[in-house]
Scaffold this motif. Structure first.
Motif, PDB file in Angstrom:
ATOM      1  N   GLU A  27      33.101  36.769  45.032  1.00  9.70           N
ATOM      2  CA  GLU A  27      32.940  38.154  45.462  1.00  9.70           C
ATOM      3  C   GLU A  27      33.991  38.477  46.514  1.00  9.70           C
ATOM      4  O   GLU A  27      34.165  37.737  47.474  1.00  9.70           O
ATOM      5  N   LEU A  28      34.714  39.567  46.302  1.00 11.01           N
ATOM      6  CA  LEU A  28      35.804  39.970  47.192  1.00 11.01           C
ATOM      7  C   LEU A  28      35.243  40.795  48.348  1.00 11.01           C
ATOM      8  O   LEU A  28      34.903  41.953  48.189  1.00 11.01           O
ATOM      9  N   LYS A  29      35.138  40.153  49.499  1.00 18.74           N
ATOM     10  CA  LYS A  29      34.652  40.835  50.692  1.00 18.74           C
ATOM     11  C   LYS A  29      35.800  41.208  51.615  1.00 18.74           C
ATOM     12  O   LYS A  29      35.700  42.130  52.396  1.00 18.74           O
ATOM     13  N   GLN A  30      36.899  40.449  51.514  1.00 22.19           N
ATOM     14  CA  GLN A  30      38.108  40.731  52.287  1.00 22.19           C
ATOM     15  C   GLN A  30      39.308  40.294  51.451  1.00 22.19           C
ATOM     16  O   GLN A  30      39.155  39.570  50.486  1.00 22.19           O
ATOM     17  N   GLU A  31      40.479  40.753  51.802  1.00 23.69           N
ATOM     18  CA  GLU A  31      41.684  40.483  51.012  1.00 23.69           C
ATOM     19  C   GLU A  31      41.919  39.007  50.740  1.00 23.69           C
ATOM     20  O   GLU A  31      42.304  38.625  49.655  1.00 23.69           O
ATOM     21  N   SER A  32      41.677  38.165  51.712  1.00 22.05           N
ATOM     22  CA  SER A  32      41.974  36.743  51.559  1.00 22.05           C
ATOM     23  C   SER A  32      41.111  36.075  50.487  1.00 22.05           C
ATOM     24  O   SER A  32      41.461  35.011  49.983  1.00 22.05           O
ATOM     25  N   ASP A  33      39.988  36.691  50.119  1.00 18.83           N
ATOM     26  CA  ASP A  33      39.127  36.125  49.082  1.00 18.83           C
ATOM     27  C   ASP A  33      39.817  36.109  47.722  1.00 18.83           C
ATOM     28  O   ASP A  33      39.434  35.351  46.842  1.00 18.83           O
ATOM     29  N   ALA A  34      40.833  36.930  47.527  1.00 21.39           N
ATOM     30  CA  ALA A  34      41.529  37.024  46.243  1.00 21.39           C
ATOM     31  C   ALA A  34      42.519  35.881  46.028  1.00 21.39           C
ATOM     32  O   ALA A  34      42.960  35.653  44.908  1.00 21.39           O
ATOM     33  N   GLN A  35      42.842  35.157  47.076  1.00 17.03           N
ATOM     34  CA  GLN A  35      43.800  34.058  46.939  1.00 17.03           C
ATOM     35  C   GLN A  35      43.250  32.999  45.997  1.00 17.03           C
ATOM     36  O   GLN A  35      42.093  32.605  46.100  1.00 17.03           O
ATOM     37  N   GLY A  36      44.086  32.580  45.059  1.00 17.02           N
ATOM     38  CA  GLY A  36      43.694  31.549  44.112  1.00 17.02           C
ATOM     39  C   GLY A  36      42.953  32.063  42.900  1.00 17.02           C
ATOM     40  O   GLY A  36      42.557  31.286  42.038  1.00 17.02           O
ATOM     41  N   CYS A  37      42.733  33.363  42.821  1.00 15.27           N
ATOM     42  CA  CYS A  37      42.039  33.931  41.661  1.00 15.27           C
ATOM     43  C   CYS A  37      43.031  34.166  40.522  1.00 15.27           C
ATOM     44  O   CYS A  37      44.169  34.575  40.752  1.00 15.27           O
ATOM     45  N   ASP A  38      42.573  33.902  39.303  1.00 15.73           N
ATOM     46  CA  ASP A  38      43.395  34.152  38.123  1.00 15.73           C
ATOM     47  C   ASP A  38      43.431  35.633  37.779  1.00 15.73           C
ATOM     48  O   ASP A  38      44.355  36.109  37.119  1.00 15.73           O
ATOM     49  N   CYS A  39      42.408  36.363  38.221  1.00 21.96           N
ATOM     50  CA  CYS A  39      42.283  37.782  37.908  1.00 21.96           C
ATOM     51  C   CYS A  39      41.330  38.385  38.936  1.00 21.96           C
ATOM     52  O   CYS A  39      40.438  37.699  39.431  1.00 21.96           O
ATOM     53  N   CYS A  40      41.512  39.672  39.263  1.00 22.45           N
ATOM     54  CA  CYS A  40      40.619  40.376  40.178  1.00 22.45           C
ATOM     55  C   CYS A  40      40.147  41.671  39.548  1.00 22.45           C
ATOM     56  O   CYS A  40      40.913  42.356  38.876  1.00 22.45           O
ATOM     57  N   VAL A  41      38.869  41.996  39.785  1.00 24.39           N
ATOM     58  CA  VAL A  41      38.285  43.236  39.275  1.00 24.39           C
ATOM     59  C   VAL A  41      37.908  44.083  40.482  1.00 24.39           C
ATOM     60  O   VAL A  41      37.162  43.636  41.350  1.00 24.39           O
ATOM     61  N   VAL A  42      38.424  45.309  40.518  1.00 28.28           N
ATOM     62  CA  VAL A  42      38.175  46.211  41.646  1.00 28.28           C
ATOM     63  C   VAL A  42      37.625  47.532  41.133  1.00 28.28           C
ATOM     64  O   VAL A  42      37.780  47.875  39.967  1.00 28.28           O
ATOM     65  N   THR A  43      36.992  48.295  42.031  1.00 30.08           N
ATOM     66  CA  THR A  43      36.427  49.584  41.641  1.00 30.08           C
ATOM     67  C   THR A  43      37.494  50.664  41.560  1.00 30.08           C
ATOM     68  O   THR A  43      37.348  51.623  40.824  1.00 30.08           O
TER      69      THR A  43
END
Length: 81
Positions: A27-43
């Motif tokens: 779950e993306l609560k802050q920008e740094s949570d996206a590090q290392g993700c293969d893909c991100c889903v945002v609103t």
């Protein structure tokens, strides 16, 4: 193959659908949570209003506005192939 997918907190239906498909969901609560993700889903609710671009992840970013959880899962899987 399970992949690491970052999803905004407000998209709980998408989080659940991706977990059911075997993905590791963060779950993306802050920008740094996206590090290392293969893909991100945002609103898309807080899209880049000021034109500033700070890339936090090398993965694809999917905007979920107007899409069902199943449609988001399809988008994720097609981008990860």
């Amino acid at each position: 193959m399970a992949r690491r997918i970052g999803v905004e907190e407000s998209l709980q239906n998408v989080v659940q659908a991706l977990r059911e498909k075997g993905h590791d969901v963060v779950e993306l609560k802050q920008e740094s949570d996206a590090q290392g993700c293969d893909c991100c889903v945002v609103t898309g609710g807080d899209s880049n209003v000021m034109g500033i671009q700070n890339a936090v992840t090398q993965g694809s970013v999917i905007e979920a506005s107007g899409l069902s959880a199943d449609e988001v899962c399809q988008q994720v899987e097609s981008r990860l192939q």
